[in-house]
Design an enzyme around this catalytic site. Structure first.
Site, PDB file in Angstrom:
ATOM      1  N   ASP A  75       0.809  -1.229   0.000  1.00  0.00           N
ATOM      2  CA  ASP A  75       0.000   0.000   0.000  1.00  0.00           C
ATOM      3  C   ASP A  75       0.839   1.274   0.000  1.00  0.00           C
ATOM      4  O   ASP A  75       0.408   2.305   0.540  1.00  0.00           O
ATOM      5  CB  ASP A  75      -0.967   0.029   1.210  1.00  0.00           C
TER       6      ASP A  75
ATOM      7  N   LYS B 225       2.322   2.117  -5.054  1.00  0.00           N
ATOM      8  CA  LYS B 225       3.038   1.610  -6.236  1.00  0.00           C
ATOM      9  C   LYS B 225       2.206   1.785  -7.500  1.00  0.00           C
ATOM     10  O   LYS B 225       2.730   2.040  -8.566  1.00  0.00           O
ATOM     11  CB  LYS B 225       3.382   0.115  -6.064  1.00  0.00           C
TER      12      LYS B 225
ATOM     13  N   GLY C 169      -3.801  -4.500  -4.294  1.00  0.00           N
ATOM     14  CA  GLY C 169      -4.827  -3.499  -4.592  1.00  0.00           C
ATOM     15  C   GLY C 169      -4.119  -2.233  -5.036  1.00  0.00           C
ATOM     16  O   GLY C 169      -3.717  -1.426  -4.208  1.00  0.00           O
ATOM     17  N   HIS C 170      -3.906  -2.100  -6.327  1.00  0.00           N
ATOM     18  CA  HIS C 170      -3.184  -0.935  -6.837  1.00  0.00           C
ATOM     19  C   HIS C 170      -4.191   0.113  -7.316  1.00  0.00           C
ATOM     20  O   HIS C 170      -4.896  -0.096  -8.297  1.00  0.00           O
ATOM     21  CB  HIS C 170      -2.225  -1.362  -7.956  1.00  0.00           C
TER      22      HIS C 170
ATOM     23  N   GLN D 202       2.474  -5.967  -2.985  1.00  0.00           N
ATOM     24  CA  GLN D 202       2.785  -6.025  -1.550  1.00  0.00           C
ATOM     25  C   GLN D 202       4.103  -5.272  -1.272  1.00  0.00           C
ATOM     26  O   GLN D 202       4.387  -4.330  -1.995  1.00  0.00           O
ATOM     27  CB  GLN D 202       2.842  -7.465  -1.024  1.00  0.00           C
TER      28      GLN D 202
ATOM     29  N   THR E  76      -8.241  -3.913  -1.111  1.00  0.00           N
ATOM     30  CA  THR E  76      -8.771  -5.231  -1.473  1.00  0.00           C
ATOM     31  C   THR E  76      -9.874  -5.656  -0.516  1.00  0.00           C
ATOM     32  O   THR E  76     -10.896  -6.193  -0.932  1.00  0.00           O
ATOM     33  CB  THR E  76      -7.618  -6.267  -1.481  1.00  0.00           C
TER      34      THR E  76
HETATM   35  P1  IMP Z   1      -2.341 -12.769   1.919  1.00  0.00           P
HETATM   36  O1  IMP Z   1      -1.348 -12.182   0.986  1.00  0.00           O
HETATM   37  O2  IMP Z   1      -3.761 -12.598   1.488  1.00  0.00           O
HETATM   38  O3  IMP Z   1      -1.979 -14.180   2.270  1.00  0.00           O
HETATM   39  O4  IMP Z   1      -2.223 -11.945   3.316  1.00  0.00           O
HETATM   40  C1  IMP Z   1      -1.057 -11.990   4.119  1.00  0.00           C
HETATM   41  C2  IMP Z   1      -0.773 -10.624   4.744  1.00  0.00           C
HETATM   42  O5  IMP Z   1      -0.376  -9.725   3.736  1.00  0.00           O
HETATM   43  C3  IMP Z   1      -1.993  -9.989   5.423  1.00  0.00           C
HETATM   44  O6  IMP Z   1      -1.550  -9.229   6.522  1.00  0.00           O
HETATM   45  C4  IMP Z   1      -2.546  -9.064   4.349  1.00  0.00           C
HETATM   46  O7  IMP Z   1      -3.288  -7.996   4.893  1.00  0.00           O
HETATM   47  C5  IMP Z   1      -1.232  -8.573   3.727  1.00  0.00           C
HETATM   48  N1  IMP Z   1      -1.378  -8.164   2.336  1.00  0.00           N
HETATM   49  C6  IMP Z   1      -1.525  -8.950   1.253  1.00  0.00           C
HETATM   50  N2  IMP Z   1      -1.593  -8.206   0.137  1.00  0.00           N
HETATM   51  C7  IMP Z   1      -1.465  -6.924   0.526  1.00  0.00           C
HETATM   52  C8  IMP Z   1      -1.424  -5.675  -0.181  1.00  0.00           C
HETATM   53  O8  IMP Z   1      -1.493  -5.611  -1.418  1.00  0.00           O
HETATM   54  N3  IMP Z   1      -1.290  -4.555   0.587  1.00  0.00           N
HETATM   55  C9  IMP Z   1      -1.165  -4.612   1.936  1.00  0.00           C
HETATM   56  N4  IMP Z   1      -1.195  -5.742   2.628  1.00  0.00           N
HETATM   57  C10 IMP Z   1      -1.334  -6.888   1.935  1.00  0.00           C
END
Ligand code: IMP
Length: 422
Positions: free
Chosen positions: A13, A16, A40-41, A222, A298
């Site tokens: 977040d 990017k 979530g871009h 991420q 997201t």
């Molecule tokens: P997962 O990627 O859905 O397995 O989530 C694992 C961790 O990564 C959790 O804390 C999510 O909130 C975080 N996370 C996954 N994708 C994003 C992102 O695009 N932005 C911020 N946090 C993310």
């Protein structure tokens, strides 16, 4: 500069999406290398907000070709939904988006396994619920299904049905629940049929384009602190958002990446569970959250907010080989009298400038701050570095000196034009 890589330096977040969108106007190809529809871009496109979860942000620039690399885990439902949204905004996807035949599929049972695992866990990660972790588990357990298998469609359908049956039996046994996903298999097969013509070996394609000198932008999702190896394990995602992941996740050799650009917010946020040394559980945290509109793009969950952590940022610069920083959301700090940045941690009565990535240590550290003067002025409409208040420049200088890395772009708002290039 033919191949540039954009990585998140924090817990995702960082903004990017906006930076990739801006830079992709000069790119021939934009490629994603890891993660899936958990990203979530957010981009402002023709005055409207668009959130891309799976498709590279470069799709918004009509001349770019977009690649979903082998390191990504692909949910066909998410892909089709996103394609539909983009086409509603008159963005053509067909013929411009290609998917590696080696990318793994997210299957409906991955989401079910994730949901039940999180419910049963005493140390819930707070995932996005998109089935990311279980899909990577199958990849590494060597029982996943790859996108390229759909090219032999009849065999693929047989394998898929068999796989569903086995997994459903497994889930029912482990979690003691009954599952009915018969309809889902048919829907899944229908969805997957539609991506059949978009897949091939994108590694050959990308390496050929690199040879031809085309401009390629590699888009991370991420962030470094969510990296499965280098992040705040186990509160991480299941892929490698760090720079090394770009090589394995696309089949692009390390010596072909010319530049690594790190994206950092001017403060810090985290969505989901896990340690966050500079988190502010007070009115300053709330102020950052409401001014920065800090809600997960997201899942919609409120993001935890805190001051910029330079110990962590310097660690990210090191791990990724970052040569320049795009600093985002500086405007969110405009109302503060004083702005803190964390420059050290206190750990068991001693001070350290190293970022510990083991959970028990990280949970114990206390941030030590340096306080910088706020500017208390709007930055709206500023176009040049020299127009910035001196306190903003002092903030940036302090950061640059600490991390030994230049800030090359400053984002002062969500729109493309709210950007100052240094
Ligand atoms: P997962 O990627 O859905 O397995 O989530 C694992 C961790 O990564 C959790 O804390 C999510 O909130 C975080 N996370 C996954 N994708 C994003 C992102 O695009 N932005 C911020 N946090 C993310």
């Amino acid at each position: 500069m033919s191949v540039s890589l954009i990585v998140g330096t924090q817990w995702g977040d960082e903004g990017k999406g906006k930076i990739v969108d801006l830079l992709s106007k000069d790119a021939n190809i934009v490629a994603r290398y890891q993660g899936g529809a958990n990203a979530g871009h957010t981009v402002i496109y023709n005055g409207k907000k668009i959130i891309l979860h799976l498709i590279p942000t470069g799709i918004l620039n009509p001349h770019t070709t977009c690649i979903i690399g082998n390191g990504v885990v692909l949910d066909p439902f998410a892909l089709l939904q996103e394609t539909e949204t983009l086409e509603k905004h008159n963005v053509q996807v067909s013929g411009r988006l290609f998917i590696s035949n080696k990318a793994h599929l997210i299957l409906p049972y991955h989401k079910i396994i994730e949901k039940y695992s999180e419910e049963c866990s005493t140390q819930s990660i707070g995932t996005t619920g998109r089935g990311i972790g279980p899909s990577y588990v199958d990849k590494y357990a060597r029982c996943g299904i790859r996108v390229g298998e759909i090219l032999n469609f009849d065999e693929f359908v047989i394998r898929l049905r068999k796989n569903f049956e086995e997994k459903v039996r497994f889930i029912e046994k482990i979690f003691n629940k009954t599952i009915d996903i018969e309809n889902t298999i048919d829907e899944y097969i229908e969805a997957i049929k539609q991506i059949k013509n978009f897949t091939f070996d994108t590694c050959y394609f990308l390496n050929q384009k690199i040879k031809e000198g085309k401009k390629i932008l590699i888009e991370g999702a991420q962030g470094t602190l969510l990296d499965i190896d280098h992040g705040t394990y186990p509160f991480v995602t299941s892929s490698n958002p760090t720079a090394g992941g770009a090589c394995t996740g696309l089949g692009v050799p390390p010596n072909k990446i010319d530049k690594v650009i790190g994206v950092s917010k001017a403060y810090a946020t985290r969505v989901g569970n896990g340690p966050f040394p500079t988190e502010l559980k007070n009115q300053f945290g709330q102020q950052l959250q409401s001014k920065g509109y800090e809600f997960g793009s997201t899942t919609g969950r409120p993001r935890r907010c805190g001051w910029l952590d330079l110990v962590a940022l310097r660690y990210s610069v090191m791990i990724n080989g970052i040569e320049e920083i795009a600093l985002t959301k500086i405007d969110v700090l405009s109302d503060f009298d004083e702005i803190n940045v964390c420059t050290k941690y206190e750990l068991n009565g001693e001070q350290t400038e190293l970022f510990p990535t083991d959970l028990l240590t990280l949970e114990k550290v206390k941030p030590i701050y340096t306080s910088l003067k706020g500017w208390k002025k709007s930055l709206a409409g500023l176009k040049l570095k020299k127009e910035l208040p001196k306190e903003v420049l002092a903030y940036i200088n302090f950061l640059e000196e600490y991390i030994s890395c230049k800030v090359s772009m400053l984002s002062t708002g969500p729109a493309r034009e709210d950007t100052i290039f240094f």
